[in-house]
Design a protein around this motif. Structure first.
Motif, PDB file in Angstrom:
ATOM      1  N   PRO A 133       0.803  -1.240   0.000  1.00  0.00           N
ATOM      2  CA  PRO A 133       0.000   0.000   0.000  1.00  0.00           C
ATOM      3  C   PRO A 133       0.834   1.287   0.000  1.00  0.00           C
ATOM      4  O   PRO A 133       0.310   2.362  -0.296  1.00  0.00           O
ATOM      5  CB  PRO A 133      -0.826  -0.105   1.291  1.00  0.00           C
ATOM      6  N   LEU A 134       2.130   1.189   0.282  1.00  0.00           N
ATOM      7  CA  LEU A 134       2.982   2.383   0.289  1.00  0.00           C
ATOM      8  C   LEU A 134       3.302   2.886  -1.110  1.00  0.00           C
ATOM      9  O   LEU A 134       3.772   4.017  -1.268  1.00  0.00           O
ATOM     10  CB  LEU A 134       4.289   2.102   1.046  1.00  0.00           C
ATOM     11  N   VAL A 135       3.081   2.045  -2.120  1.00  0.00           N
ATOM     12  CA  VAL A 135       3.362   2.452  -3.496  1.00  0.00           C
ATOM     13  C   VAL A 135       2.070   2.429  -4.298  1.00  0.00           C
ATOM     14  O   VAL A 135       1.137   1.692  -3.983  1.00  0.00           O
ATOM     15  CB  VAL A 135       4.428   1.543  -4.170  1.00  0.00           C
ATOM     16  N   GLY A 136       2.013   3.229  -5.319  1.00  0.00           N
ATOM     17  CA  GLY A 136       0.833   3.251  -6.179  1.00  0.00           C
ATOM     18  C   GLY A 136       0.765   2.027  -7.069  1.00  0.00           C
ATOM     19  O   GLY A 136       1.738   1.283  -7.217  1.00  0.00           O
ATOM     20  N   GLU A 137      -0.379   1.840  -7.687  1.00  0.00           N
ATOM     21  CA  GLU A 137      -0.594   0.676  -8.554  1.00  0.00           C
ATOM     22  C   GLU A 137       0.374   0.668  -9.734  1.00  0.00           C
ATOM     23  O   GLU A 137       0.927  -0.365 -10.093  1.00  0.00           O
ATOM     24  CB  GLU A 137      -2.045   0.641  -9.045  1.00  0.00           C
ATOM     25  N   ARG A 138       0.599   1.827 -10.336  1.00  0.00           N
ATOM     26  CA  ARG A 138       1.509   1.910 -11.493  1.00  0.00           C
ATOM     27  C   ARG A 138       2.932   1.537 -11.071  1.00  0.00           C
ATOM     28  O   ARG A 138       3.612   0.792 -11.768  1.00  0.00           O
ATOM     29  CB  ARG A 138       1.474   3.312 -12.079  1.00  0.00           C
ATOM     30  N   GLU A 139       3.373   2.052  -9.910  1.00  0.00           N
ATOM     31  CA  GLU A 139       4.724   1.730  -9.434  1.00  0.00           C
ATOM     32  C   GLU A 139       4.840   0.241  -9.102  1.00  0.00           C
ATOM     33  O   GLU A 139       5.839  -0.392  -9.428  1.00  0.00           O
ATOM     34  CB  GLU A 139       5.061   2.547  -8.185  1.00  0.00           C
ATOM     35  N   PHE A 140       3.805  -0.285  -8.463  1.00  0.00           N
ATOM     36  CA  PHE A 140       3.806  -1.701  -8.124  1.00  0.00           C
ATOM     37  C   PHE A 140       3.912  -2.550  -9.387  1.00  0.00           C
ATOM     38  O   PHE A 140       4.747  -3.456  -9.480  1.00  0.00           O
ATOM     39  CB  PHE A 140       2.528  -2.076  -7.347  1.00  0.00           C
TER      40      PHE A 140
ATOM     41  N   LEU B  78       4.200 -13.693 -10.771  1.00  0.00           N
ATOM     42  CA  LEU B  78       4.531 -12.320 -11.195  1.00  0.00           C
ATOM     43  C   LEU B  78       3.807 -11.943 -12.483  1.00  0.00           C
ATOM     44  O   LEU B  78       3.407 -10.781 -12.654  1.00  0.00           O
ATOM     45  CB  LEU B  78       6.045 -12.167 -11.369  1.00  0.00           C
ATOM     46  N   ASP B  79       3.637 -12.904 -13.392  1.00  0.00           N
ATOM     47  CA  ASP B  79       2.890 -12.641 -14.628  1.00  0.00           C
ATOM     48  C   ASP B  79       1.479 -12.164 -14.294  1.00  0.00           C
ATOM     49  O   ASP B  79       0.972 -11.219 -14.898  1.00  0.00           O
ATOM     50  CB  ASP B  79       2.811 -13.898 -15.506  1.00  0.00           C
ATOM     51  N   GLN B  80       0.849 -12.813 -13.314  1.00  0.00           N
ATOM     52  CA  GLN B  80      -0.503 -12.419 -12.910  1.00  0.00           C
ATOM     53  C   GLN B  80      -0.500 -11.087 -12.157  1.00  0.00           C
ATOM     54  O   GLN B  80      -1.339 -10.225 -12.408  1.00  0.00           O
ATOM     55  CB  GLN B  80      -1.141 -13.508 -12.039  1.00  0.00           C
ATOM     56  N   ALA B  81       0.436 -10.917 -11.234  1.00  0.00           N
ATOM     57  CA  ALA B  81       0.491  -9.697 -10.424  1.00  0.00           C
ATOM     58  C   ALA B  81       0.863  -8.482 -11.255  1.00  0.00           C
ATOM     59  O   ALA B  81       0.491  -7.358 -10.908  1.00  0.00           O
ATOM     60  CB  ALA B  81       1.491  -9.875  -9.278  1.00  0.00           C
ATOM     61  N   GLY B  82       1.597  -8.690 -12.348  1.00  0.00           N
ATOM     62  CA  GLY B  82       2.043  -7.578 -13.186  1.00  0.00           C
ATOM     63  C   GLY B  82       1.027  -7.130 -14.209  1.00  0.00           C
ATOM     64  O   GLY B  82       1.331  -6.310 -15.070  1.00  0.00           O
ATOM     65  N   LYS B  83      -0.186  -7.644 -14.133  1.00  0.00           N
ATOM     66  CA  LYS B  83      -1.236  -7.260 -15.081  1.00  0.00           C
ATOM     67  C   LYS B  83      -2.054  -6.090 -14.548  1.00  0.00           C
ATOM     68  O   LYS B  83      -3.247  -6.018 -14.734  1.00  0.00           O
ATOM     69  CB  LYS B  83      -2.164  -8.446 -15.361  1.00  0.00           C
ATOM     70  N   GLY B  84      -1.369  -5.168 -13.870  1.00  0.00           N
ATOM     71  CA  GLY B  84      -2.068  -4.017 -13.299  1.00  0.00           C
ATOM     72  C   GLY B  84      -2.594  -3.079 -14.372  1.00  0.00           C
ATOM     73  O   GLY B  84      -2.287  -3.191 -15.559  1.00  0.00           O
ATOM     74  N   ASP B  85      -3.376  -2.155 -13.945  1.00  0.00           N
ATOM     75  CA  ASP B  85      -3.980  -1.148 -14.828  1.00  0.00           C
ATOM     76  C   ASP B  85      -2.944  -0.068 -15.115  1.00  0.00           C
ATOM     77  O   ASP B  85      -2.559   0.691 -14.235  1.00  0.00           O
ATOM     78  CB  ASP B  85      -5.228  -0.544 -14.148  1.00  0.00           C
ATOM     79  N   ASP B  86      -2.477   0.030 -16.359  1.00  0.00           N
ATOM     80  CA  ASP B  86      -1.463   1.012 -16.730  1.00  0.00           C
ATOM     81  C   ASP B  86      -2.005   2.440 -16.771  1.00  0.00           C
ATOM     82  O   ASP B  86      -1.244   3.375 -16.920  1.00  0.00           O
ATOM     83  CB  ASP B  86      -0.861   0.675 -18.112  1.00  0.00           C
ATOM     84  N   THR B  87      -3.272   2.613 -16.633  1.00  0.00           N
ATOM     85  CA  THR B  87      -3.831   3.954 -16.685  1.00  0.00           C
ATOM     86  C   THR B  87      -3.949   4.588 -15.293  1.00  0.00           C
ATOM     87  O   THR B  87      -4.298   5.730 -15.172  1.00  0.00           O
ATOM     88  CB  THR B  87      -5.244   3.932 -17.329  1.00  0.00           C
ATOM     89  N   ALA B  88      -3.616   3.833 -14.261  1.00  0.00           N
ATOM     90  CA  ALA B  88      -3.751   4.346 -12.898  1.00  0.00           C
ATOM     91  C   ALA B  88      -2.784   5.471 -12.623  1.00  0.00           C
ATOM     92  O   ALA B  88      -1.740   5.593 -13.157  1.00  0.00           O
ATOM     93  CB  ALA B  88      -3.544   3.213 -11.900  1.00  0.00           C
TER      94      ALA B  88
END
Length: 178
Positions: A111-118, A168-178
């Protein structure tokens, strides 16, 4: 007193073949042992000294052209060393221990980092892990044929790395627009 993984690695190699420190370094390099254990070149002699003080190995000057006052010492496992290595091997094979990965600490504080950074950090780790998988596969291929126990080390390590990469493949599928 139980053996550390590094001590067990060195003792196991000496059990396979009595050797001096430089020979052990060559085997460690040739087999890609540093791909799965934290064992530096400078620690080989330190670990041999610890094992010798505990009576798990003995050392004697090598015979042949290198003999003399500055002869390399050849280390051999004692009966106590073989028994200690056997007990340590069985204990490590049969028990589970928690993994204290710094990555787990980072996940706990996500939670200390944003979704894009994560997402960017996880993708960076995934790409680095993919390169590490390729390196281990290359080291494995270069070592053919391997004894079954060495093959098992590579196989297990690759399975663990592939499982982490899949996560990591699954966790790295974040929303790039965040």
């Amino acid at each position: 007193m139980s053996l550390t993984p590094a001590e067990l690695t060195i003792l196991g190699l000496v059990i396979e073949k009595p050797s001096h420190g430089y020979e052990l370094e060559q085997v460690i390099e040739r087999r890609g042992i540093r791909e799965w254990t934290d064992l530096g070149f400078s620690s080989i002699y330190y670990l041999l000294g610890r094992l010798e003080k505990r009576g798990l190995v003995t050392a004697e000057p090598s015979a042949g052209p290198a003999a003399g006052p500055k002869a390399r010492r050849v280390f051999r496992a004692t009966g106590a060393g073989v028994a200690e290595a056997r007990d340590a091997t069985l204990a490590l094979l049969s028990s589970t221990r928690p993994s204290f990965s710094p990555f787990l600490t980072a996940l706990a504080y996500r939670p200390l980092v944003g979704e894009r950074e994560f997402t960017a950090a996880v993708r960076q780790r995934r790409d680095a892990l993919a390169a590490q998988i390729a390196a281990v596969q290359g080291a494995r291929a270069a070592q053919q044929p391997l004894p079954p126990h060495a093959e098992a080390v590579f196989d297990y390590s690759l399975h663990l790395m592939r499982a982490e990469k899949a996560w990591l493949d699954q966790a790295g599928k974040g929303d790039d627009t965040a």
